[in-house]
Design a protein around this motif. Structure first.
Motif, short mmCIF file in Angstrom:
data_model
loop_
_atom_site.label_atom_id
_atom_site.label_comp_id
_atom_site.label_asym_id
_atom_site.label_seq_id
_atom_site.Cartn_x
_atom_site.Cartn_y
_atom_site.Cartn_z
N SER A 275 0.83 -1.21 0.00
CA SER A 275 0.00 0.00 0.00
C SER A 275 0.86 1.25 0.00
N ARG A 290 -7.08 6.04 -9.88
CA ARG A 290 -8.10 5.00 -9.80
C ARG A 290 -7.48 3.64 -9.47
N GLU A 291 -6.40 3.30 -10.16
CA GLU A 291 -5.77 2.01 -9.89
C GLU A 291 -5.19 1.97 -8.48
N LEU A 293 -6.26 3.65 -5.85
CA LEU A 293 -7.37 3.55 -4.90
C LEU A 293 -7.92 2.12 -4.85
N ASN A 294 -7.99 1.45 -5.98
CA ASN A 294 -8.43 0.06 -5.98
C ASN A 294 -7.47 -0.82 -5.17
N LEU A 295 -6.17 -0.55 -5.29
CA LEU A 295 -5.20 -1.31 -4.52
C LEU A 295 -5.34 -1.02 -3.02
N LEU A 297 -8.01 -0.08 -1.47
CA LEU A 297 -9.22 -0.74 -1.00
C LEU A 297 -8.95 -2.21 -0.71
N ALA A 298 -8.20 -2.87 -1.59
CA ALA A 298 -7.85 -4.27 -1.36
C ALA A 298 -6.95 -4.43 -0.15
N ASP A 327 -15.71 4.92 -7.43
CA ASP A 327 -16.43 3.65 -7.55
C ASP A 327 -17.33 3.43 -6.34
N ASP A 329 -18.17 0.64 -4.81
CA ASP A 329 -17.68 -0.28 -3.78
C ASP A 329 -16.69 0.40 -2.85
N LEU A 330 -15.92 1.35 -3.37
CA LEU A 330 -15.01 2.10 -2.53
C LEU A 330 -15.78 3.00 -1.58
N SER A 355 -15.24 12.01 -1.28
CA SER A 355 -15.82 11.25 -2.39
C SER A 355 -17.14 11.85 -2.86
#
Length: 621
Positions: A275, A290-291, A293-295, A297-298, A327, A329-330, A355
């Motif tokens: 992270s 975006r990528e 933030l997806n990471l 979130l994971a 997104d 889900d975020l 957000s």
């Protein structure tokens, strides 16, 4: 090497370190021999503060080297720390040795002294303690390119043996790195030891440069997920640990960095390595939000404690506002964390506000804080009816410091509706709570009463010069009385201190500030760039002519905070010199971030502002 008996042969009082005379150095070195580890640790700490201070070395540093080398062998304990101190003192960029000033520099003298004593330190490479062996390798690496041929050969022979036979994989990986500095590049990517594979891949990637070959990225992703538990104790140069070197290397190639970050996060994000790498990639490269933030979130469910979770949530909050449509889900995850009863809720709620998720409003109103209200006001200006009463309540409760400033600033997006809070603003001015921003807000709101004008007039006599300036402008805005305002600014601009703060407040005066021009015009040529910038802005506000302001501002335009401010001023003037257009195109086209974020920035990333502003000017001016 030199023993403590020889300390008095050195004229320490004639030498200097970070805090002046080096006459205290002999006692610190003698303390290493007292047989008390705590006393020795304190002495080493003091030596790190004076003969080496925040990356700098001094005339007293080199004379200490032979004594420190003697202490490695003859003082009890702390050999590892002493070796690391020697390595740190000798740290330098090998390219510096070709510069004209090198032979006369303190670091050159340190390196020469360390080369002299290194044969006596080489036995440490065979020490039973792994930490001593690792520290000794750092000492050799620090002067690798400067060693005489015989010493170099002896060192290489010992390091070869460590690389082949040492029972500790981390030591063998360290030996590989030193051999590389000796000009013996190895690429043991098929080694059975992940530590050696990782070190080999790092060195190979440093040699190849980005974009990195896929096989190197694969090794780093597979073998770098688990941090070296001793890494922080053994920096290779200055404060650069192997982990920091790896992060710097990867962030030179955003595709590699994000691929590795994803693998490390999937492998439980140990030490938050994945992270943090993703975060650094977003800091370094544009359009990766975006990528990243997806990471992140994971990574959230893989954090080990609430402190780590809150850190990841703060990072999400920092970047989520960059997405036109975050997104779902975020946002849902942020909403869940915002409802938690632990230390993560505040960071999650702030991210949810950024957000622009409407669910954030209910939570902010019921769990208000100054920072949350300021952010909510920016993102939900249509919610004045819900937010202004809460802001007023918090101000009336006696908010001070940054909290008071945030609350007053939270009123700005609401325009005329913010006048409801005038009683609280007046109280802030009266009680000197967030008084500077309260005075500015009062001047903008434009409501004149005898109490307000008296308070502003009194504030122009404050000992706080920033309050004097803000109150003088607000007094003029409400009364059109130029006497008080001009007298205040004449005193401020004639006195010592950073006058650009005062110049930047003159815009509301316009031509009424004409009598101040004799104090402003000389500052168009000031040495301090912020003063030149503010003087150019003020000159244009007062005269309405761009002729003198534009050349000053154009010269300042570059990817720096003052350059961004100068570009804003040019945009407000509406004139861009033709020769500035290639610079603006570079601001727009760069894939790298040209400006770093500021902890004081609340309205977006400065680099995004730079790019958007440059693009708009190229399209319209």
């Amino acid at each position: 090497m030199k023993s403590p008996a020889e300390l008095d042969d050195v004229p320490w009082s004639a030498l200097t370190h970070a805090y002046g005379s080096a006459e205290d150095v002999p006692e610190l070195i003698r303390a290493l021999y007292q047989g008390d580890e705590e006393t020795a640790a304190e002495a080493i700490h003091e030596l790190y503060g004076n003969i080496h201070h925040q990356g700098s070395v001094y005339p007293a540093s080199a004379p200490a080297v032979p004594f420190l080398a003697h202490a490695v062998h003859h003082a009890s304990g702390r050999r590892e720390d002493l070796l690391m101190l020697l390595a740190t003192l000798a740290d330098h960029d090998p390219a510096d040795t070709e510069l004209p000033h090198w032979p006369r520099s303190s670091v050159a003298a340190i390196c020469a002294g360390l080369c002299d004593v290194l044969p006596d330190l080489l036995p440490c490479l065979g020490d039973p303690e792994r930490g001593v062996r690792r520290a000794a390798l750092r000492v050799v690496a620090a002067v690798a390119e400067l060693l005489p041929h015989r010493t170099r050969a002896l060192a290489a022979e010992r390091i070869d043996a460590l690389y082949v036979d040492d029972p500790v994989p981390a030591v063998r990986a360290d030996a590989l790195i030193v051999l590389d500095r000796f000009g013996r590049p190895l690429e043991p990517l098929d080694s059975p030891l992940p530590e050696i594979r990782l070190a080999g891949a790092l060195l190979a990637a440093e040699r190849s440069g980005p974009p990195y070959p896929a096989e190197l990225v694969e090794v780093i992703a597979e073998d770098g997920a688990e941090p070296d538990p001793g890494d922080d104790d053994f920096p290779w140069s200055g404060t650069a640990t192997q982990d920091e070197r790896l992060t710097r290397l990867l962030t030179r190639d955003p595709d590699a960095a994000l691929a590795v970050a994803a693998r490390w996060i999937a492998a439980e994000d140990l030490g938050s390595r994945g992270s943090r790498l993703a975060q650094q990639t977003a800091e370094t490269w544009r359009d990766q939000e975006r990528e990243v933030l997806n990471l992140l979130l994971a990574a959230l469910p893989r954090q080990r404690d609430t402190i780590a979770v809150a850190a990841r949530l703060r990072t999400i909050g920092r970047w989520i506002g960059h997405l036109p449509e975050p997104d779902a889900d975020l946002r849902d995850a942020l909403h869940r964390y915002a409802g938690a009863d632990d230390g993560t809720a505040g960071a999650a709620l702030l991210a949810l506000v950024h957000s622009r998720d409407p669910r954030a409003l209910d939570l902010v109103v019921h769990r208000p804080s100054a920072q949350l209200l300021e952010a909510a006001a920016r993102h939900f200006p249509e919610a004045a009816g819900r937010l202004i009463p809460v802001i007023r309540h918090e101000l009336a409760a006696g908010a001070t410091g940054n909290a008071g400033i945030d609350l007053v600033n939270a009123l700005a997006p609401f325009g005329a509706a913010a006048r409801e809070a005038l009683p609280e603003l007046v109280d802030c001015l009266r009680t000197r709570r967030a008084a500077i921003v309260a005075a500015r807000r009062i001047g903008i709101d434009g409501i004149r009463t005898p109490e307000i004008t008296d308070l502003l007039r009194e504030a122009t006599r404050s000992t706080d010069s920033s309050l004097r300036a803000a109150a003088a402008v607000a007094h003029f805005q409400l009364t059109d009385d130029t006497d008080t305002t001009l007298r205040t600014f004449e005193e401020l601009l004639s006195g010592p201190g950073p006058v650009h703060w005062y110049l930047s407040g003159l815009e509301p005066l316009g031509r009424a500030a004409t009598p101040l021009l004799p104090l402003i015009e000389p500052r168009l040529e000031a040495g301090y760039e912020w003063t030149r910038m503010a003087a150019a802005e003020a000159h244009h506000w007062i005269t309405g002519s761009p002729d003198r302001a534009v050349p000053v501002l154009a010269e300042l335009v570059e990817p720096t905070p003052v350059g961004l401010r100068a570009l804003k001023a040019l945009a407000a003037i509406g004139r861009i010199p033709e020769e500035l257009r290639p610079t603006l195109r570079s601001f727009v086209s760069s894939p790298l971030r040209l400006l770093s974020d500021s902890p004081l920035s609340r309205e977006g990333h400065p680099d995004e502002e730079l790019r958007a502003l440059a693009g708009g000017l190229l399209a319209t001016v």
